[in-house]
Structure formats: C-alpha cells, structure tokens
Design a protein around this motif. Structure first.
Motif, PDB file in Angstrom:
ATOM      1  N   GLN A   1       0.864  -1.186   0.000  1.00 24.05           N
ATOM      2  CA  GLN A   1       0.000   0.000   0.000  1.00 24.05           C
ATOM      3  C   GLN A   1       0.901   1.236   0.000  1.00 24.05           C
ATOM      4  OE1 GLN A   1      -0.658  -1.794   3.364  1.00 24.05           O
ATOM      5  NE2 GLN A   1      -1.730  -3.412   2.266  1.00 24.05           N
ATOM      6  N   PHE A   2       0.556   2.230  -0.845  1.00 21.80           N
ATOM      7  CA  PHE A   2       1.397   3.410  -1.036  1.00 21.80           C
ATOM      8  C   PHE A   2       0.515   4.662  -1.018  1.00 21.80           C
ATOM      9  CE2 PHE A   2       3.659   6.351  -4.020  1.00 21.80           C
ATOM     10  CZ  PHE A   2       4.825   6.525  -3.287  1.00 21.80           C
ATOM     11  N   ASN A   3       0.861   5.610  -0.176  1.00 17.62           N
ATOM     12  CA  ASN A   3       0.082   6.845  -0.062  1.00 17.62           C
ATOM     13  C   ASN A   3       0.448   7.795  -1.206  1.00 17.62           C
ATOM     14  OD1 ASN A   3      -1.362   9.087   0.685  1.00 17.62           O
ATOM     15  ND2 ASN A   3      -0.292   9.433   2.626  1.00 17.62           N
ATOM     16  N   ILE A   4      -0.508   8.031  -2.110  1.00 18.02           N
ATOM     17  CA  ILE A   4      -0.266   8.957  -3.223  1.00 18.02           C
ATOM     18  C   ILE A   4      -0.940  10.305  -2.998  1.00 18.02           C
ATOM     19  CG2 ILE A   4       0.079   7.112  -4.904  1.00 18.02           C
ATOM     20  CD1 ILE A   4      -2.782   7.604  -5.880  1.00 18.02           C
ATOM     21  N   GLY A   5      -1.515  10.492  -1.805  1.00 18.27           N
ATOM     22  CA  GLY A   5      -2.150  11.766  -1.476  1.00 18.27           C
ATOM     23  C   GLY A   5      -1.193  12.717  -0.789  1.00 18.27           C
ATOM     24  N   GLN A   6      -1.575  13.969  -0.720  1.00 16.22           N
ATOM     25  CA  GLN A   6      -0.716  14.995  -0.109  1.00 16.22           C
ATOM     26  C   GLN A   6      -0.913  15.081   1.410  1.00 16.22           C
ATOM     27  OE1 GLN A   6       1.664  16.487  -1.848  1.00 16.22           O
ATOM     28  NE2 GLN A   6       0.959  15.344  -3.643  1.00 16.22           N
ATOM     29  N   THR A   7      -1.868  14.336   1.936  1.00 14.19           N
ATOM     30  CA  THR A   7      -2.113  14.313   3.374  1.00 14.19           C
ATOM     31  C   THR A   7      -1.853  12.910   3.909  1.00 14.19           C
ATOM     32  OG1 THR A   7      -4.448  13.780   3.059  1.00 14.19           O
ATOM     33  CG2 THR A   7      -3.856  16.125   3.152  1.00 14.19           C
ATOM     34  N   LYS A   8      -1.872  12.767   5.210  1.00 17.53           N
ATOM     35  CA  LYS A   8      -1.678  11.438   5.805  1.00 17.53           C
ATOM     36  C   LYS A   8      -2.820  10.510   5.385  1.00 17.53           C
ATOM     37  CE  LYS A   8      -4.259  12.071  10.103  1.00 17.53           C
ATOM     38  NZ  LYS A   8      -4.230  11.972  11.570  1.00 17.53           N
ATOM     39  N   ALA A   9      -2.590   9.231   5.491  1.00 22.90           N
ATOM     40  CA  ALA A   9      -3.616   8.230   5.183  1.00 22.90           C
ATOM     41  C   ALA A   9      -3.682   7.227   6.323  1.00 22.90           C
ATOM     42  CB  ALA A   9      -3.314   7.529   3.866  1.00 22.90           C
ATOM     43  N   VAL A  10      -4.880   6.693   6.528  1.00 23.23           N
ATOM     44  CA  VAL A  10      -5.100   5.698   7.579  1.00 23.23           C
ATOM     45  C   VAL A  10      -5.981   4.599   7.018  1.00 23.23           C
ATOM     46  CG1 VAL A  10      -5.949   5.242   9.913  1.00 23.23           C
ATOM     47  CG2 VAL A  10      -4.992   7.485   9.365  1.00 23.23           C
ATOM     48  N   ALA A  11      -5.627   3.363   7.312  1.00 22.89           N
ATOM     49  CA  ALA A  11      -6.429   2.215   6.868  1.00 22.89           C
ATOM     50  C   ALA A  11      -6.536   1.204   8.009  1.00 22.89           C
ATOM     51  CB  ALA A  11      -5.805   1.555   5.647  1.00 22.89           C
ATOM     52  N   ILE A  12      -7.589   0.405   7.961  1.00 23.56           N
ATOM     53  CA  ILE A  12      -7.776  -0.699   8.898  1.00 23.56           C
ATOM     54  C   ILE A  12      -7.811  -1.993   8.091  1.00 23.56           C
ATOM     55  CG2 ILE A  12      -9.366  -1.813  10.518  1.00 23.56           C
ATOM     56  CD1 ILE A  12      -8.083   0.548  11.787  1.00 23.56           C
ATOM     57  N   SER A  13      -7.086  -2.999   8.582  1.00 19.88           N
ATOM     58  CA  SER A  13      -7.055  -4.303   7.917  1.00 19.88           C
ATOM     59  C   SER A  13      -7.593  -5.383   8.838  1.00 19.88           C
ATOM     60  CB  SER A  13      -5.632  -4.670   7.509  1.00 19.88           C
ATOM     61  OG  SER A  13      -5.226  -3.955   6.370  1.00 19.88           O
ATOM     62  N   GLY A  14      -8.404  -6.269   8.264  1.00 18.54           N
ATOM     63  CA  GLY A  14      -8.801  -7.483   8.953  1.00 18.54           C
ATOM     64  C   GLY A  14      -8.036  -8.648   8.350  1.00 18.54           C
ATOM     65  N   LEU A  15      -7.573  -9.570   9.192  1.00 13.30           N
ATOM     66  CA  LEU A  15      -6.749 -10.691   8.728  1.00 13.30           C
ATOM     67  C   LEU A  15      -7.327 -12.002   9.253  1.00 13.30           C
ATOM     68  CD1 LEU A  15      -4.073  -8.417   9.819  1.00 13.30           C
ATOM     69  CD2 LEU A  15      -3.544  -9.579   7.687  1.00 13.30           C
ATOM     70  N   SER A  16      -7.331 -13.008   8.392  1.00 12.37           N
ATOM     71  CA  SER A  16      -8.012 -14.262   8.705  1.00 12.37           C
ATOM     72  C   SER A  16      -7.143 -15.239   9.488  1.00 12.37           C
ATOM     73  CB  SER A  16      -8.505 -14.922   7.414  1.00 12.37           C
ATOM     74  OG  SER A  16      -7.407 -15.238   6.568  1.00 12.37           O
ATOM     75  N   SER A  17      -6.439 -14.734  10.481  1.00 10.40           N
ATOM     76  CA  SER A  17      -5.648 -15.570  11.376  1.00 10.40           C
ATOM     77  C   SER A  17      -5.434 -14.810  12.670  1.00 10.40           C
ATOM     78  CB  SER A  17      -4.286 -15.919  10.757  1.00 10.40           C
ATOM     79  OG  SER A  17      -3.447 -16.567  11.706  1.00 10.40           O
ATOM     80  N   GLN A  18      -5.358 -15.531  13.768  1.00 10.32           N
ATOM     81  CA  GLN A  18      -5.059 -14.883  15.041  1.00 10.32           C
ATOM     82  C   GLN A  18      -3.612 -14.419  15.093  1.00 10.32           C
ATOM     83  OE1 GLN A  18      -5.775 -18.335  17.630  1.00 10.32           O
ATOM     84  NE2 GLN A  18      -3.587 -18.379  18.094  1.00 10.32           N
TER      85      GLN A  18
END
Length: 224
Positions: free
Chosen positions: A161-178
C-alpha cells in the motif's frame, strides 16, 4: 486394480482436505483465552488456555487503536497489529486486526506477504495505491483507493500500500488468522540474519555483486 485406483484417489482427496484446513482450525469451544503460564492449562493453537470460568472482559478487548502510529521512519508507515498477543481471547478464533498509518505522499507499507492470512483493507482517510502480484505468471493487480473503499489481498501473495495523497492516510485491515505473520520482502532477502550468500542474490537478481553488498549493508526498517 480398479480398487487400488479408488483407494489411491481416496487417499489423495483426504490429503488435499487436510492441506486445505492447515490454517487456523475451527474452535471446539466458545473461546480459549491464551495464557503464558502452563499451570492447569490446555495447549491449543500454540497457546495455553485459561479456565473459561476465569475469563474477563479484558481478555477480549484492546484500547489504543485510535492513536496514530509513528510514521517517521524510512518507509513512512506504521502498522499497529492487534493479534492474539494483544487480545488473549483471540486464541483459536482465526482473526486479527491492524491499523496502518501512512505519512503524506510517499508513505509506503512495503511489499510483503502474510503466510497465514487473507487481508481485507478499508481506507479511513487519504488516498492509497494498492496492489498484489499473483503466483506464476506474476500478474500485477492494482487499484487507487479513497476513504471508504475496500480491497482484498489473497493469502500468501506479495502486496503493498502506497500513499499517493498529499495528506496522511489511515487504513484498517482485517486478517483471517489470530497470528497472520508478515514477511517483508526487502527485509527478508537483504536483511536476513545471518545474511544470504551474496552469490545467491547476485545470480537471482542478475545484478553486480557490489549492488548486493550495498543492499545487505542497509538498515531495513521494521514498520510493525
């Protein structure tokens, strides 16, 4: 002979079924809160389980995902992983979560894989260029995501994942393993301990040995 063929087919089917379920197994109880003390515990999924009658709400909660991660590193990103080590109650439940923070334009979560999990990502803020590479033939699948967009990275495939915007970016990920695990490609190839023999990497990447020596001397950032 026909019976032998049927038996062989049955064995292959059984083996393939076993391999297909070789990830986090389905729990056989409501929950199995992970503990480090083996006293009076039962070992399940790499953790000992607390007596369920002693479980509390704290075993199933985590606070702090609202706090931005520090992105002042060479790759400009920070991953806050909430796995079984952060929430003991996740043990045997086959799921975890991560917050990913990106510095303004250029913040990168470098190419990596999760050996035990599929990832689903939702962008909360900013604009991300994301993608993954398929197994042979290596086809690149990419998309630009904005706030509210969702993207899936299949289990085991290299993605970024690469931020191409001029401001900060935030994302949330769900992963199928503990405990999805992460292998950051550059770190693993050029920053392993002990180092991979330079002759191996020189031939694999078809570059001059000096390039490999230079890369192996770099400080490879762990953004987790």
């Amino acid at each position: 002979m026909k019976g032998a063929h049927v038996l062989a087919a049955f064995v292959l089917l059984a083996l393939s079924s076993s391999f297909a379920s070789a990830f986090d197994p389905s729990p056989l109880q409501d929950f199995c809160v992970a503990i480090n003390d083996p006293k009076d515990g039962v070992f399940v999924n790499g953790k000992f389980c607390r007596d369920p009658m002693l479980a509390t709400a704290n075993d199933f909660s985590f606070s702090g995902l609202n706090i931005p991660g520090n992105t002042s590193n060479k790759v400009g990103s920070n991953v806050t992983l909430v796995n079984v080590d952060k929430i003991p109650g996740l043990n045997t439940l086959g799921i975890s979560l991560a917050r990913i923070d990106f510095a303004p334009y250029g913040g990168l979560n470098p190419p990596h894989t999760h050996p035990r999990a599929t990832e689903i990502l939702v962008v909360l803020e900013g604009t991300l260029y994301v993608g993954f590479v398929t197994s042979n033939p290596n086809r690149l699948i990419t998309k630009v995501l904005n706030a509210g967009d969702v993207f899936v990275f299949p289990i085991g495939l290299i993605h970024f994942q690469f931020n191409i915007g001029q401001t900060k970016a935030v994302a949330i990920s769900g992963l199928s393993s503990q405990n999805p695990g992460v292998i950051t490609i550059a770190n693993a190839v050029f920053g392993s301990n002990p180092p991979i023999n330079p002759n191996v990497l020189t031939k694999a990447f078809q570059v001059d040995k000096n390039v490999v020596n230079y890369l192996q001397k770099q400080f490879w950032v762990n953004n987790h």
